[in-house]
Write a protein that holds these residues in place. Sequence first.
Motif, mmCIF file in Angstrom:
data_model
loop_
_atom_site.group_PDB
_atom_site.id
_atom_site.type_symbol
_atom_site.label_atom_id
_atom_site.label_comp_id
_atom_site.label_asym_id
_atom_site.label_seq_id
_atom_site.Cartn_x
_atom_site.Cartn_y
_atom_site.Cartn_z
ATOM 1 N N ILE A 9 0.844 -1.198 0.000
ATOM 2 C CA ILE A 9 0.000 0.000 0.000
ATOM 3 C C ILE A 9 0.881 1.249 0.000
ATOM 4 C CG2 ILE A 9 -1.696 1.327 1.333
ATOM 5 C CD1 ILE A 9 -2.752 -1.397 2.367
ATOM 6 N N TYR A 10 1.919 1.223 0.826
ATOM 7 C CA TYR A 10 2.861 2.353 0.891
ATOM 8 C C TYR A 10 3.461 2.627 -0.487
ATOM 9 C CZ TYR A 10 7.515 4.413 1.469
ATOM 10 O OH TYR A 10 8.640 5.176 1.315
ATOM 11 N N LYS A 11 3.950 1.591 -1.141
ATOM 12 C CA LYS A 11 4.577 1.760 -2.451
ATOM 13 C C LYS A 11 3.579 2.254 -3.487
ATOM 14 C CE LYS A 11 8.324 -1.639 -1.909
ATOM 15 N NZ LYS A 11 8.873 -2.938 -2.380
ATOM 16 N N ALA A 12 2.342 1.746 -3.421
ATOM 17 C CA ALA A 12 1.317 2.139 -4.393
ATOM 18 C C ALA A 12 0.948 3.612 -4.245
ATOM 19 C CB ALA A 12 0.078 1.261 -4.225
ATOM 20 N N ALA A 34 -8.999 2.990 2.379
ATOM 21 C CA ALA A 34 -9.223 1.649 2.924
ATOM 22 C C ALA A 34 -10.152 0.854 2.016
ATOM 23 C CB ALA A 34 -9.804 1.751 4.334
ATOM 24 N N GLU A 35 -11.172 1.523 1.508
ATOM 25 C CA GLU A 35 -12.105 0.855 0.586
ATOM 26 C C GLU A 35 -11.408 0.500 -0.722
ATOM 27 O OE1 GLU A 35 -16.351 1.722 -1.720
ATOM 28 O OE2 GLU A 35 -15.563 3.182 -0.279
ATOM 29 N N ALA A 36 -10.582 1.402 -1.236
ATOM 30 C CA ALA A 36 -9.877 1.157 -2.498
ATOM 31 C C ALA A 36 -8.929 -0.028 -2.387
ATOM 32 C CB ALA A 36 -9.115 2.411 -2.919
ATOM 33 N N PHE A 37 -8.261 -0.164 -1.230
ATOM 34 C CA PHE A 37 -7.307 -1.263 -1.030
ATOM 35 C C PHE A 37 -7.939 -2.477 -0.345
ATOM 36 C CE2 PHE A 37 -4.260 2.305 -1.457
ATOM 37 C CZ PHE A 37 -3.387 1.746 -2.380
ATOM 38 N N GLN A 38 -9.205 -2.318 0.036
ATOM 39 C CA GLN A 38 -9.945 -3.400 0.713
ATOM 40 C C GLN A 38 -9.239 -3.850 1.994
ATOM 41 O OE1 GLN A 38 -10.435 -6.305 -2.481
ATOM 42 N NE2 GLN A 38 -12.432 -5.420 -2.989
ATOM 43 N N PRO A 43 -3.770 0.084 8.572
ATOM 44 C CA PRO A 43 -2.585 0.142 7.698
ATOM 45 C C PRO A 43 -2.525 1.427 6.880
ATOM 46 C CG PRO A 43 -4.182 -1.432 6.852
ATOM 47 C CD PRO A 43 -4.632 -1.062 8.223
ATOM 48 N N ILE A 44 -3.691 1.968 6.515
ATOM 49 C CA ILE A 44 -3.717 3.228 5.781
ATOM 50 C C ILE A 44 -3.137 4.340 6.647
ATOM 51 C CG2 ILE A 44 -5.176 4.967 4.700
ATOM 52 C CD1 ILE A 44 -5.000 2.345 3.126
ATOM 53 N N LEU A 48 0.176 6.580 5.806
ATOM 54 C CA LEU A 48 0.117 8.038 5.722
ATOM 55 C C LEU A 48 1.084 8.684 6.715
ATOM 56 C CD1 LEU A 48 -3.714 8.690 5.269
ATOM 57 C CD2 LEU A 48 -1.928 8.578 3.525
ATOM 58 N N ARG A 49 1.238 8.059 7.872
ATOM 59 C CA ARG A 49 2.186 8.575 8.863
ATOM 60 C C ARG A 49 3.622 8.488 8.318
ATOM 61 N NH1 ARG A 49 0.996 5.250 12.749
ATOM 62 N NH2 ARG A 49 -0.742 6.522 13.510
#
Length: 219
Positions: A9-12, A34-38, A43-44, A48-49
């Motif tokens: 997710i971080y890399k994306a 969260a919805e986009a990555f399911q 973790p989102i 972001l942090r």
Amino acid sequence: MSKRKEMEIYKAIKLAITQHKLLPNTQLVEDSLAEAFQVSRTPIRNVLRRLAIEKLVTDIPYRGAFVSCPSAQEAREVFEMRRVIESSMVKKLCTIVKPEQLGPLETLVLEEHKASHEGDIVGALDVTVDIHLKLAELADNYYYFHFLEELISLTSVIIAIYGTNKSFCQDHQELIKAIIRKDEQEAVQIMTDHLWQIERSLNFSEKSVTTLNFKEIFQ
């Protein structure tokens, strides 16, 4: 939630920012991401942090997280720091690198020329990132690579804001020749001029941006 998934997710998200799919000032809504990555919001929030520490995301109290929008002054400071680091880096390369190590770099320069010739400025800029990071890797110093990775990512955001329609492929070709000749002075001059040219090609005026659909970006 595995650390591997969080890293994906971080890399994306980072790639979406540096490739100008997520534009400066775009709000990064945790629920929507969260919805986009399911996944859950946890973790989102962690991603972001981390991006905020790298200055790619700005966390505004009571408003949320936004893709960073460096001011003109901050942009100039990024280029100033890059000139300091990358001048030192290419000077070192002239003393340690062997011609056979430059093969992957020469391949990247050909890819950059091809993208530029085809009018794919964004594609050429993507390869430019790879070229500078490859130079940092060859310099064999963790801190060159670590700090440049952050500064180069910020440069991508800066270009998204202040724009450039130019490519500077020839500089990289001449830089490789100087490194092969072990001409420290010429290599430093080429790199310094190269970064100055990019900075001067930017239009330091604020641009309006449009919020994009997360599902479309990450699918």
